[in-house]
Design an enzyme around this catalytic site. Structure first.
Site, short mmCIF file in Angstrom:
data_model
loop_
_atom_site.label_atom_id
_atom_site.label_comp_id
_atom_site.label_asym_id
_atom_site.label_seq_id
_atom_site.Cartn_x
_atom_site.Cartn_y
_atom_site.Cartn_z
N CYS A 255 40.95 -4.38 -22.49
CA CYS A 255 39.59 -4.69 -22.13
C CYS A 255 39.31 -6.26 -22.48
CB CYS A 255 38.66 -3.82 -22.66
SG CYS A 255 37.03 -4.06 -21.56
N PHE A 300 32.23 -8.45 -18.04
CA PHE A 300 32.81 -9.74 -17.85
C PHE A 300 34.29 -9.39 -16.98
CE2 PHE A 300 30.24 -11.05 -21.15
CZ PHE A 300 29.85 -12.13 -20.93
N HIS A 348 40.11 1.56 -19.95
CA HIS A 348 40.57 1.98 -21.20
C HIS A 348 41.77 3.09 -21.10
CE1 HIS A 348 37.73 -0.35 -23.37
NE2 HIS A 348 37.18 -0.43 -22.28
N GLU A 350 43.11 4.47 -23.52
CA GLU A 350 42.77 5.49 -24.87
C GLU A 350 41.52 6.30 -24.55
OE1 GLU A 350 41.65 2.37 -24.36
OE2 GLU A 350 39.69 2.32 -25.37
N1 LIG Z 1 35.05 -2.83 -23.73
C1 LIG Z 1 35.47 -4.37 -23.92
O1 LIG Z 1 36.18 -4.85 -24.55
C2 LIG Z 1 34.31 -5.38 -23.09
C3 LIG Z 1 34.87 -6.55 -23.26
C4 LIG Z 1 33.59 -7.65 -22.90
N2 LIG Z 1 32.75 -7.77 -23.98
C5 LIG Z 1 32.85 -7.22 -21.60
O2 LIG Z 1 31.93 -6.85 -21.64
O3 LIG Z 1 33.45 -7.38 -20.61
#
Ligand SMILES: NC(=O)CC[C@H](N)C(=O)O
Length: 375
Positions: A255, A300, A348, A350
């Site tokens: 992520c 993002f 994710h 996980e």
């Molecule tokens: N779950 C995350 O790692 C989010 C990554 C980043 N903050 C986003 O909103 O895209």
């Protein structure tokens, strides 16, 4: 359950009225919605939600109460919670208290009795925006003025709020195959557990750890976790990642760790209109053609061409995974001299709650590290 009236004001001036849920008071953040039908406890305790007020689109929230096992970190991180119908009586053998009680205990402001469908549709049309929730004023104009004073998520540097203060080791389960340094940008508790379960000694280190300090653990590979905020603002960790890639150490990122990988490779990141948050997002693995159902939480994304490799100073980068809903980049691979040097996913593996289709990625990383040791 509290019966105080509460109001919600969006930065574009739209007002919703509801009832206080959890702690009374006032809170602000970026309003995002999550479509998971389950997993509210995991969502609330995910450090990536720092700075955000979460709306759960499932209409009935709190049915299974709050237990002592499912937290993804040591506390609730969301700035606030928006629900339609809170469960008045939780029912689950693991439940210790109600969601309402836990929110109040951790001083997290929530609001219930909101038309969450209308609010979600609004955000989907107009994009994510700042929001305020209050039981302290019922005057929308007053609350709106305060909403407009809040920082935006674009440009937010929040990793320092959530990272560990000091190093800790999660030891390999069974026979030790290799050692990894996991840089905690907001890591969830399940991630080192998943890595350790594959025979990796996992050194979890603070976000500001230097490359020299990372090398001090004699790692066979480096991992960057999920995390809150705008990836473009995480300049310190990006610079460290560039050193990792230059050194030839294998890399895996999840992520935020995917976004920082992209940026370290010279690609851009951008803000999505309303992000991906839920536990049933279809993603295609472009190497195998297989579709995985995956858990997402990102606002993002990486900007990379889907149809060709990009040459970078560290090697050739390709987009390995793509979201089938909207063609957003969901994974990257870096090859140098015909060898896989690093990979990352925007979603994710996980996942909890969530499907386990992407669990194989932890195996891939563990195999990569132990193969590197044998070589
Ligand atoms: N779950 C995350 O790692 C989010 C990554 C980043 N903050 C986003 O909103 O895209």
């Amino acid at each position: 359950m509290s019966s105080l009236p509460a109001i919600l004001v969006l930065e574009d001036g739209r007002v919703f009225r509801g009832r206080s849920f959890g702690a009374a008071g006032e809170t602000f953040g970026e309003l995002v919605f999550s479509t998971g039908m389950s997993g509210y406890q995991e969502t609330l305790t995910d450090p990536s939600y720092r700075g955000q007020v979460v709306l759960m689109t499932a209409p009935h929230i709190g049915n299974t109460g709050w237990n002592d096992e499912d937290d993804e970190s040591g506390r609730i991180w969301v700035q606030g919670l928006i629900v339609r119908d809170p469960a008045p009586r939780p029912s689950n053998w693991r439940s210790r208290r109600s969601l309402d009680e836990e929110l109040a205990r951790q001083d997290v402001v929530g609001i219930s009795d909101i038309d969450t469908r209308a609010l979600t549709r609004h955000v989907r049309d107009r994009g994510v925006m700042r929001v305020g929730i209050s039981t302290e004023t019922q005057d929308p104009a007053l609350l709106l003025a305060r909403v407009l004073e809040q920082p935006t998520m674009a440009g937010a540097d929040l990793v320092g709020d959530v990272t560990t203060d000091s190093h800790y080791l999660v030891p390999a389960v069974g026979q030790r195959r290799a050692t990894v340094v996991a840089v905690d940008l907001g890591i969830k508790s399940m991630t080192p557990v998943q890595l350790a379960a594959r025979g990796l000694d996992v050194h979890v280190v603070p976000a500001h750890t230097t490359f020299e300090q990372i090398k001090g653990y004699a790692p066979d590979g480096v991992f960057f976790s999920n995390g809150p905020g705008d990836p473009a603002s995480a300049t310190g960790p990006i610079a460290v990642l560039e050193e990792v890639l230059a050194s030839g150490l294998p890399y895996f990122g999840i992520c935020f760790g995917n976004q920082l990988f992209g940026r370290a490779l010279g690609l851009d990141t951008y803000k999505l209109k309303f992000g991906h948050r839920g536990i049933n997002q279809p993603v295609i693995d472009r190497t195998t053609g297989k579709v995985e159902i995956t858990a997402h939480n990102h606002g993002f994304a990486v900007d990379a061409p889907l149809d060709r490799a990009t040459s970078t100073r560290f090697g050739e980068v390709t987009v390995s995974h793509v979201c089938l809903n909207d063609d957003v980049v969901e994974g990257l691979e870096l090859h140098r001299d015909g060898r896989l040097l690093g990979f990352s996913v925007q979603y994710h593996p996980e996942a909890a709650a969530g499907p386990h289709d992407a669990n194989y990625l932890f195996d891939r990383f563990a195999d990569m590290l132990s193969a590197g040791k044998d070589a």
